[in-house]
Design a protein around this motif. Sequence first.
Motif, PDB file in Angstrom:
ATOM      1  N   TYR A 186       6.906  63.065  20.470  1.00  0.00           N
ATOM      2  CA  TYR A 186       5.601  62.901  19.819  1.00  0.00           C
ATOM      3  C   TYR A 186       4.649  62.255  20.813  1.00  0.00           C
ATOM      4  O   TYR A 186       4.911  61.182  21.344  1.00  0.00           O
ATOM      5  N   SER A 211       7.987  69.612  21.067  1.00  0.00           N
ATOM      6  CA  SER A 211       6.914  68.690  20.689  1.00  0.00           C
ATOM      7  C   SER A 211       6.722  68.685  19.180  1.00  0.00           C
ATOM      8  O   SER A 211       7.072  69.645  18.492  1.00  0.00           O
ATOM      9  N   THR A 212       6.156  67.596  18.691  1.00  0.00           N
ATOM     10  CA  THR A 212       5.804  67.497  17.279  1.00  0.00           C
ATOM     11  C   THR A 212       4.553  66.651  17.136  1.00  0.00           C
ATOM     12  O   THR A 212       4.306  65.742  17.934  1.00  0.00           O
ATOM     13  N   ASP A 213       3.744  66.973  16.134  1.00  0.00           N
ATOM     14  CA  ASP A 213       2.620  66.120  15.763  1.00  0.00           C
ATOM     15  C   ASP A 213       2.846  65.493  14.397  1.00  0.00           C
ATOM     16  O   ASP A 213       1.985  64.778  13.885  1.00  0.00           O
ATOM     17  N   PHE A 226       9.099  58.764  20.488  1.00  0.00           N
ATOM     18  CA  PHE A 226       7.774  58.473  19.943  1.00  0.00           C
ATOM     19  C   PHE A 226       7.025  57.652  20.985  1.00  0.00           C
ATOM     20  O   PHE A 226       7.375  56.494  21.240  1.00  0.00           O
ATOM     21  N   GLN A 237       2.094  62.705   8.047  1.00  0.00           N
ATOM     22  CA  GLN A 237       2.765  62.430   9.321  1.00  0.00           C
ATOM     23  C   GLN A 237       3.803  61.318   9.165  1.00  0.00           C
ATOM     24  O   GLN A 237       4.923  61.434   9.657  1.00  0.00           O
TER      25      GLN A 237
END
Length: 527
Positions: A186, A211-213, A226, A237
Motif C-alpha cells: 500500500y 499493489s492495493t489502495d 503498509f 479502506q
Amino acid sequence: MAISKSQKSLLNLLLYKLITIGILIFLLLLSYYLPLRLDLSRDRVYSLSEASKDAVRQLKDRMIIKIYASEELPPNLVSLDRYLKDILAEYKLRGGGNFVYQYVKTESPEQLRALAQQNRLQYMIFQSFDNDQVTQKEVIYGLTLEYQGRTESITLPPDMESKLEYVLTNHIRKLSGIRLPELVVYRDSTYQYYPTDLLEIGLDENYLLGSTDFNTPPRQTPVLLFTGTTDSLSTEQLYNLDQYIMKGGKVVFLQDRLDTDGQSIKNVESNLFTMLASYGIGVNKEMVLDLSCDNRRLGGSTNVPYPIYPVVRGSESHVTTQNIGNIVLYLASEIANLDTLGLEFIPILKTSANSAKLSGPEFDLQPVLYNRPSLEYFSHPPIVVGAVFKGPMQSYFAADQEYSGRAGFVAQNNQAELVIYGDRELMMDPDNTIYTDRNFIVFNAIDYLRGDESMIRIRSRSIQTSFLDVREYMERKNMLWGDPGKTERNIKRTVTIVSVVIPPMLLMAAIAAYLTVRKRKLRETKV
C-alpha cells in the motif's frame, strides 16, 4: 644377523613416518577431488546460506560469471577479491556444473576499460603514493552474470565483503527467473515527489509485487507492506485493511505521527491510529529524540548532533533487526503496547540510553538543536520505535452493525501478527550513504512474517558490526555526548598507541623472566 633394539626402534620410527606421510598425501588427493570446506569464521561468512544454495541448485542452464579487474588493485580491493574467489567457489560447488566463473584477461588497460564500459561497469578512482607524491589511479573491479542470453552487471566497490552474497544471490534469482514470494504494497501519495529508489529496487528484487489502495479488498497474500499515511483512510479502506488482518494476513506498518512542511512539525491525525489502538497498538504523539543521532550542518562549517534524527541499532535478541546498525530515523514516534488481555509485545528497535521525548503541538526545537541542552535533558531510557505484536485481535468493526453484517465478515483473529516501525520515512532514500542499508529491517520484517529466515541471515550478515566497532562501544558506555567524532578519534588513537607499545613491553618482560629463571637454574646447578 640379529637386529638390535636401537635398529628396531629406528625402523619402527621410519615406518611410522612413512605411514603418516602416506596418509597426508591421501588426504591431499582426496581434498582435491572432493572440494570439502570447513568454515570456522565468525557468523560463517564463507558459507552460503540456504537461499543462495537453492538459487544455484535451481539453475536450468549454465550461468557464467566474468570478473573484470585491473592488474593492480588497491589493498581494500585485494581483500575483497580474495573473498569473492572464496564465495564464487562455494556457488560453483553448489551449482552442479551450471555455475562457472572466470577472470577476463586483456592485453592492455585500455582494452579492459572498453570492455567495462561495454558491460556498464563503472571505474573507480583511488589515491596512491608513488615517489613521495599522491597520484590518482583509475581502477576497474566488477563482474557480469550471463544466463540464457541475458546479462547483469555489478560494480564491486571496497568494503563490500559482507554484502556480496546478498547482492549476488538477488541477481542470480532475478536472472534465472526463480519465482519470488508474493507481497502486496500500500502506497499513498506522500512520497511521490521524494526519492524511494532503494526500497523500491529492494522490493522488486526480493518479491513478486502487487499493489492495493484498499478501495477494494486486497489480494489475500501472506504479508502486506503498509508504507504509511498522513491522513485518515476512508471507512471502506479501513474496513478492507481490518478484514485483511482478521482473515490471517500479516502486515508490516511504517507509520509515525509526525509530519513536516520543512518549516514546522505537526502531528498526523488519522483514523488508522484509532483502529490500531483497538488492537492494543499505540503510536504515540511525542517526537523521539536521541543523542545517538545523525549529524547536520546548521548555518556554519561544523557538523552538530541532530537529535530529531536518531540513529538506532537492532535488537540482539530478535532475528528481524539482529546485527543491524546505522538505522537513521527521520522524526520517529514511540511504539507502545496498549493491550492488557494477553497481546504479546516484542520490542525489536530501540533508541539509546540517552533519549528524550518532545511534546507538541508546537514542537519547539530551539533547546534541542540550537542551544546545547544539558545531558539531563537526554535522561530517558531507551524508547521502543519498532515492535512485533502477536496474539488475539478483534475487528475494529465488530460492533458496527452495517459492516459486521457483510458477507464473509470475520470478527477476530486469534493468531494475528503485525510488525510496526515508528517512522514512515523508512520508505525514503537516506541522504547519507552510510545509512543506505537501513531498509533491510523492512525486508527482514516481511520475511519474518512469512516464516522464511534464509534471506534475513544474509542481510543481517551484510551489515553486521565488529565487536571492536568504536561507535558501538561509545553507545554502550554512553559516551556520545559532546563531540562524538572527536571522542571516537581519541579512542582510536589510544588503541593504536596501546597496540604498538604493549607487545614489545610484553616481549621484553617475557625475555627478562626467562633470563631470571635461567640464571637461577645455573646458580642452583653450581651449588
